[in-house]
Design an enzyme around this catalytic site. Sequence first.
Site, PDB file in Angstrom:
ATOM      1  N   GLY A   1      27.379  56.200 -23.146  1.00  0.00           N
ATOM      2  CA  GLY A   1      26.623  57.040 -22.224  1.00  0.00           C
ATOM      3  C   GLY A   1      25.390  57.651 -22.866  1.00  0.00           C
ATOM      4  O   GLY A   1      24.415  57.971 -22.186  1.00  0.00           O
TER       5      GLY A   1
ATOM      6  N   GLU B   1      31.397  49.877 -24.886  1.00  0.00           N
ATOM      7  CA  GLU B   1      32.466  50.091 -23.898  1.00  0.00           C
ATOM      8  C   GLU B   1      33.495  48.964 -23.897  1.00  0.00           C
ATOM      9  O   GLU B   1      34.688  49.202 -23.676  1.00  0.00           O
ATOM     10  CB  GLU B   1      31.866  50.233 -22.483  1.00  0.00           C
ATOM     11  CG  GLU B   1      31.135  51.536 -22.231  1.00  0.00           C
ATOM     12  CD  GLU B   1      29.694  51.537 -22.667  1.00  0.00           C
ATOM     13  OE1 GLU B   1      28.995  52.524 -22.378  1.00  0.00           O
ATOM     14  OE2 GLU B   1      29.245  50.553 -23.317  1.00  0.00           O
TER      15      GLU B   1
ATOM     16  N   ALA C   1      30.191  59.160 -23.370  1.00  0.00           N
ATOM     17  CA  ALA C   1      30.924  60.027 -22.451  1.00  0.00           C
ATOM     18  C   ALA C   1      32.057  60.701 -23.222  1.00  0.00           C
ATOM     19  O   ALA C   1      32.403  60.283 -24.323  1.00  0.00           O
ATOM     20  CB  ALA C   1      31.478  59.200 -21.295  1.00  0.00           C
TER      21      ALA C   1
ATOM     22  N   GLU D   1      22.776  55.050 -22.545  1.00  0.00           N
ATOM     23  CA  GLU D   1      22.373  55.007 -21.136  1.00  0.00           C
ATOM     24  C   GLU D   1      21.455  56.182 -20.790  1.00  0.00           C
ATOM     25  O   GLU D   1      20.517  56.041 -20.006  1.00  0.00           O
ATOM     26  CB  GLU D   1      23.618  54.982 -20.243  1.00  0.00           C
ATOM     27  CG  GLU D   1      24.343  53.642 -20.340  1.00  0.00           C
ATOM     28  CD  GLU D   1      25.710  53.637 -19.681  1.00  0.00           C
ATOM     29  OE1 GLU D   1      25.958  52.740 -18.867  1.00  0.00           O
ATOM     30  OE2 GLU D   1      26.537  54.522 -19.989  1.00  0.00           O
TER      31      GLU D   1
END
Length: 260
Positions: free
Chosen positions: A111, A134, A66, A114
């Site tokens: 992300g 994370e 992200a 993911e």
Amino acid sequence: IATYSNILVDVQGGVAVITINRPPANALSKATLEELNAAFDALASDANARAIVITGAGQYVFVGGADISEFVGLDEAGARASVQRGHDLFHKIEHFPKPVIAAVNGVCVGGGNELALACDIRVAAESAKFGQPEVNLGIIPGWGGSQRLPRLVGKGRALEMMLTGDLVKADDALRYGLVNKVVPDNEVLTQARNLARKLAMGAPLAMKHIKDATNTGLEQGFAAGMRAEADSVHTIFASNDAKEGVAAFLGKRKPKFTGS
């Protein structure tokens, strides 16, 4: 054709290649997620795109996660909205009616990992590295990592990756079952495209229903999955593609599937 600022979309030979183009890290900002969402909506109804490949621009990064700069000053409502954006997009990709392949050309973390997990098949470059780091920021995977990763690699491996935040090399990712195939760095997009081209020539309705039944079973349990499979078989047998497939097999010729 729509123009995008953070992604590139190229459709040819039945295959759509989506390139996340935000150097240096190809980070998934709010705007990038929105563009990906719009691109998938457009490709859903594009008859020329029968399989999708997602990759990152450049040689070294698939998606670095992200956009962390957007986390600054994020309150609870903002965090929830960010989580929902990622959940909605990755659910759309996982349940997309056409096959989606991740061509992981480099670093694939947070992300980015993911995003790869939401794809159907993952082809990795030898130098690719995977991780959910994370925990090192004092946060947790928020776009499905805590759910998709253990379903793919098992609880023990997934918790090791998420609790340590350590990165996993491509050959270990293959051993874990995180990726389907590892190829030389300069071949990752070519091999992913070739696979997508093969899928693009297959039976679209059957592929959609294979994904539906598989996802239903994994999400809702065995019995629900079996019901979904039975419903899909019932639907598929009434299709032109099924008739064409059987006729082509008996006639010893290649089938021409239309998705109807």
